[in-house]
Design a protein around this motif. Structure first.
Motif, PDB file in Angstrom:
ATOM      1  N   UNK B   7       0.800  -1.212   0.000  1.00  0.00           N
ATOM      2  CA  UNK B   7       0.000   0.000   0.000  1.00  0.00           C
ATOM      3  C   UNK B   7       0.830   1.259   0.000  1.00  0.00           C
ATOM      4  N   UNK B   8       2.089   1.122   0.271  1.00  0.00           N
ATOM      5  CA  UNK B   8       2.941   2.310   0.381  1.00  0.00           C
ATOM      6  C   UNK B   8       2.887   3.184  -0.861  1.00  0.00           C
ATOM      7  N   UNK B   9       2.822   2.542  -2.024  1.00  0.00           N
ATOM      8  CA  UNK B   9       2.807   3.307  -3.256  1.00  0.00           C
ATOM      9  C   UNK B   9       1.563   4.147  -3.381  1.00  0.00           C
ATOM     10  N   UNK B  10       0.463   3.518  -2.944  1.00  0.00           N
ATOM     11  CA  UNK B  10      -0.812   4.132  -3.240  1.00  0.00           C
ATOM     12  C   UNK B  10      -1.038   5.383  -2.418  1.00  0.00           C
ATOM     13  N   UNK B  11      -0.501   5.408  -1.217  1.00  0.00           N
ATOM     14  CA  UNK B  11      -0.838   6.530  -0.347  1.00  0.00           C
ATOM     15  C   UNK B  11      -0.022   7.784  -0.616  1.00  0.00           C
ATOM     16  N   UNK B  12       0.892   7.736  -1.543  1.00  0.00           N
ATOM     17  CA  UNK B  12       1.543   9.008  -1.843  1.00  0.00           C
ATOM     18  C   UNK B  12       1.123   9.488  -3.230  1.00  0.00           C
ATOM     19  N   UNK B  13       0.216   8.743  -3.776  1.00  0.00           N
ATOM     20  CA  UNK B  13      -0.362   8.890  -5.075  1.00  0.00           C
ATOM     21  C   UNK B  13      -0.865  10.255  -5.422  1.00  0.00           C
ATOM     22  N   UNK B  14      -1.303  10.926  -4.364  1.00  0.00           N
ATOM     23  CA  UNK B  14      -2.312  11.942  -4.507  1.00  0.00           C
ATOM     24  C   UNK B  14      -1.697  13.302  -4.740  1.00  0.00           C
ATOM     25  N   UNK B  15      -0.700  13.548  -4.052  1.00  0.00           N
ATOM     26  CA  UNK B  15      -0.171  14.864  -3.902  1.00  0.00           C
ATOM     27  C   UNK B  15       0.776  15.359  -5.057  1.00  0.00           C
ATOM     28  N   UNK B  16       1.043  16.808  -5.532  1.00  0.00           N
ATOM     29  CA  UNK B  16       1.992  17.274  -6.604  1.00  0.00           C
ATOM     30  C   UNK B  16       2.712  18.664  -6.353  1.00  0.00           C
ATOM     31  N   UNK B  58      -0.807  10.204  13.104  1.00  0.00           N
ATOM     32  CA  UNK B  58      -1.972   9.809  12.302  1.00  0.00           C
ATOM     33  C   UNK B  58      -1.521   8.985  11.103  1.00  0.00           C
ATOM     34  N   UNK B  59      -0.473   9.453  10.414  1.00  0.00           N
ATOM     35  CA  UNK B  59       0.018   8.715   9.244  1.00  0.00           C
ATOM     36  C   UNK B  59       0.484   7.320   9.626  1.00  0.00           C
ATOM     37  N   UNK B 309       7.921   7.471   9.206  1.00  0.00           N
ATOM     38  CA  UNK B 309       6.591   7.144   9.694  1.00  0.00           C
ATOM     39  C   UNK B 309       6.050   5.870   9.046  1.00  0.00           C
ATOM     40  N   UNK B 310       6.168   5.759   7.726  1.00  0.00           N
ATOM     41  CA  UNK B 310       5.629   4.562   7.059  1.00  0.00           C
ATOM     42  C   UNK B 310       6.477   3.333   7.362  1.00  0.00           C
ATOM     43  N   UNK B 311       7.789   3.524   7.627  1.00  0.00           N
ATOM     44  CA  UNK B 311       8.635   2.367   7.968  1.00  0.00           C
ATOM     45  C   UNK B 311       8.292   1.827   9.350  1.00  0.00           C
ATOM     46  N   UNK B 312       8.119   2.760  10.309  1.00  0.00           N
ATOM     47  CA  UNK B 312       7.733   2.332  11.649  1.00  0.00           C
ATOM     48  C   UNK B 312       6.357   1.659  11.592  1.00  0.00           C
ATOM     49  N   UNK B 313       5.483   2.178  10.730  1.00  0.00           N
ATOM     50  CA  UNK B 313       4.156   1.567  10.567  1.00  0.00           C
ATOM     51  C   UNK B 313       4.274   0.114  10.114  1.00  0.00           C
ATOM     52  N   UNK B 314       5.223  -0.155   9.212  1.00  0.00           N
ATOM     53  CA  UNK B 314       5.416  -1.525   8.731  1.00  0.00           C
ATOM     54  C   UNK B 314       5.752  -2.464   9.893  1.00  0.00           C
ATOM     55  N   UNK B 315       6.620  -1.986  10.813  1.00  0.00           N
ATOM     56  CA  UNK B 315       6.997  -2.820  11.963  1.00  0.00           C
ATOM     57  C   UNK B 315       5.818  -2.991  12.917  1.00  0.00           C
ATOM     58  N   UNK B 316       5.088  -1.880  13.163  1.00  0.00           N
ATOM     59  CA  UNK B 316       3.896  -1.937  14.028  1.00  0.00           C
ATOM     60  C   UNK B 316       2.904  -2.966  13.513  1.00  0.00           C
TER      61      UNK B 316
END
Lengths: 353, 353
Positions: B7-16, B58-59, B309-316
């Motif tokens: 999912x990591x790819x998808x959540x940065x999808x949005x922003x420019x 939150x992230x 943040x997303x790396x720590x999330x992976x471990x969590x």
């Protein structure tokens, strides 16, 4: 990978103060160094750094070649000699080499208070302690295999890194910066990662007594190393070869005890030198030289440098084995090596001023 | 473990943005902050820190629960919907949520220059770029599987961490200290170590075109993230919801293109919502919220914080999965987690003053 670690225990075997007085001494040495540096001398500072670098490199190279000899001897299927007799010969050879170095020094510089062999009870009384600690640890080693398999034991041995750091801080009262502590934790993680294989997860099933024994063994090994540094540094002007001579004499004595306890039957029935080969002789020679290098690192550097040096040697060995024995390096090895490299950087970048 | 990354790819999808002018702006913001701090204000400094902490937490929480939803949906065997339609709905939902937030703000604060929805060509011209980069990267993803298997791709995706760090330095011209760089390398090693399994070594056999594609994809993903930060930070006083609205509008447009390219047949034959389930709806909701959290992290923190943040999330996620799905944690996971924890410490300890 387990062979790389195998020899680590043996090469610190040799070395064995009165801690309270060391603290006083090292303080004096530190202030002398600072005084010399501020007086614009600096050249003795440079000599110290050079000597430190040379002994550290020597230890790294000797440790790697040791591991390679062990792999070689296993590949050749020649590992049938009794380890205790080999250890005894290693101590004897180190004793002889220290005496040889001393005779040369006596010829060049004459006999002084710092290089005479005769000693006092006060100086020598602490020398048997490290050798006794190692003997106790090696005896425990026979019992831990009831709880952990051999590859698991190789993984658990990385606890030595942490125990050395903690005891170095507590016993020698030397400070590491927070960044250096971070580096030390990483060194332990990196070395373990580099050794990972498909069976490594079994170590997590180790029972409580297995964990306790592994921790006690790590503490004994760490304590022996730190205590040796304390003994050697207590008298900074004393010639290292004299200090080594006495350490090794007790090493011989305690290894003689180990022969009796562990291999009495084999030696009595098959002879002292049963199973010895050319590789065994090379290994004994190498162990003796690296044992001396360990003492030198204790004299001119410290236990932390020793741990880094032997860890880097483990990685070097694996790289050299790719060429010599067609070893395949795993992804875990690359990741562990990168973590160890960053750890070495952090140790130097994090130096306290 | 592969699901955690999916999912990591998808959540940065949005922003420019206009990079040159950003550099000028961020400099001004920095000096304003310093001026405020030296004036003894400090309370706005504290508000900034609080906001940064809240969006980062939150992230992290949203990313972990995302990964858990993915594991859950796979366990339930429900993963038959087309990913492109789900992504389109995520963008649409984010657009709607941004508008909802804006209507509340208009009611409370009135319409100002900073929160009005209408925009200029000069402001909006760069907004499509991140969405276009992600589209290109996702198309490449279909071709890389000719060279790498799926678990291997999950390992190679950790190159994103390094590419984000390098592009953050080069494009945003923001400096990291040497200690922070060490931390960043460790973050990459630690995340990869935590994901190791018995098949991971196969990734070392990746051919040159496979490596090149993996590196290009990491650069595209890193560039999209860094570029989004540049766009959002170019106008610091502009309301984040307006910036998000425009980013997400282009996200919708590019995801519509992706539906046509990748899933036209499936959507035409089976319908837009084929294969959707309750879990799918939860996942879309979660992706939308975490997408908004990513934008907030870009506004109030930076790409480096996002990667941590997303790396720590992976471990969590893995730890939570032990309780939810009876996952077994490997020794590699413990080692990798320790390395990641030390890396987080180094990032904060190594801050440039």
């Amino acid at each position: 990978m387990m062979e790389y670690r195998k020899i680590k225990d043996e090469d610190d075997h040799d070395v064995a103060s009165d801690l309270e007085s060391l603290k006083g001494k090292s303080h004096t040495v530190a202030s002398t160094n600072i005084a010399m540096a501020t007086l614009g001398g600096g050249s003795s500072e440079r000599t110290n750094w050079k000597r430190k670098g040379v002994v550290t490199c020597a230890l790294t190279i000797l440790t790697s070649s040791q591991a390679i000899l062990i792999v070689w001897s296993k590949r050749a299927g020649k590992y049938e000699y009794s380890v205790t007799t080999a250890n005894f010969l290693v101590e004897t050879l180190k004793c002889a080499l220290s005496l040889l170095a001393l005779t040369r020094i006596w010829k060049n510089e004459g006999v002084t208070d710092d290089n005479r062999l005769s000693t006092t009870y006060d100086e020598v009384k602490v020398f048997p302690i490290p050798a006794a600690l190692y003997l106790f640890k090696n005896l425990l080693q026979y019992y831990i295999f009831a709880y952990v398999d051999a590859p698991g034991y190789q993984i658990l041995k990385n606890l030595n890194i942490i125990s050395t750091g903690v005891l170095y801080r507590i016993i020698l009262k030397k400070k590491l910066s927070e960044i250096q502590w971070a580096g030390f934790i990483l060194l332990c993680c990196g070395c373990t990662t580099a050794q990972l294989n498909s069976n490594s997860d079994r170590v997590l099933q180790t029972s409580l007594p297995g964990w306790i024994m592994a921790i006690v063994m790590a503490l004994l090994s760490g304590f022996a190393g730190v205590y040796t540094e304390a003994i050697i540094k207590k008298r900074p002007s004393r010639n290292i070869n004299v200090q080594n001579f006495w350490l090794y004499v007790f090493g011989m004595a305690f290894n003689a005890i180990a022969i009796v306890i562990q291999d009495f039957d084999a030696v009595a029935n098959k002879g002292f030198f049963h199973g010895y080969s050319f590789i065994t002789v090379l290994m004994i020679l190498n162990h003796a030289l690296s044992g001396i290098a360990v003492s030198m690192v204790m004299k001119y550097a410290d236990n932390i440098v020793k741990v880094y040096s032997t860890s880097v040697a483990m990685l070097l060995t694996a790289v050299v084995s790719v060429f010599l024995f067609n070893f395949h390096l795993s992804l875990a090895f690359f990741l562990g090596s990168t973590v160890v490299s960053v750890s070495v950087y952090l140790h130097s970048a994090g130096k306290l001023r």
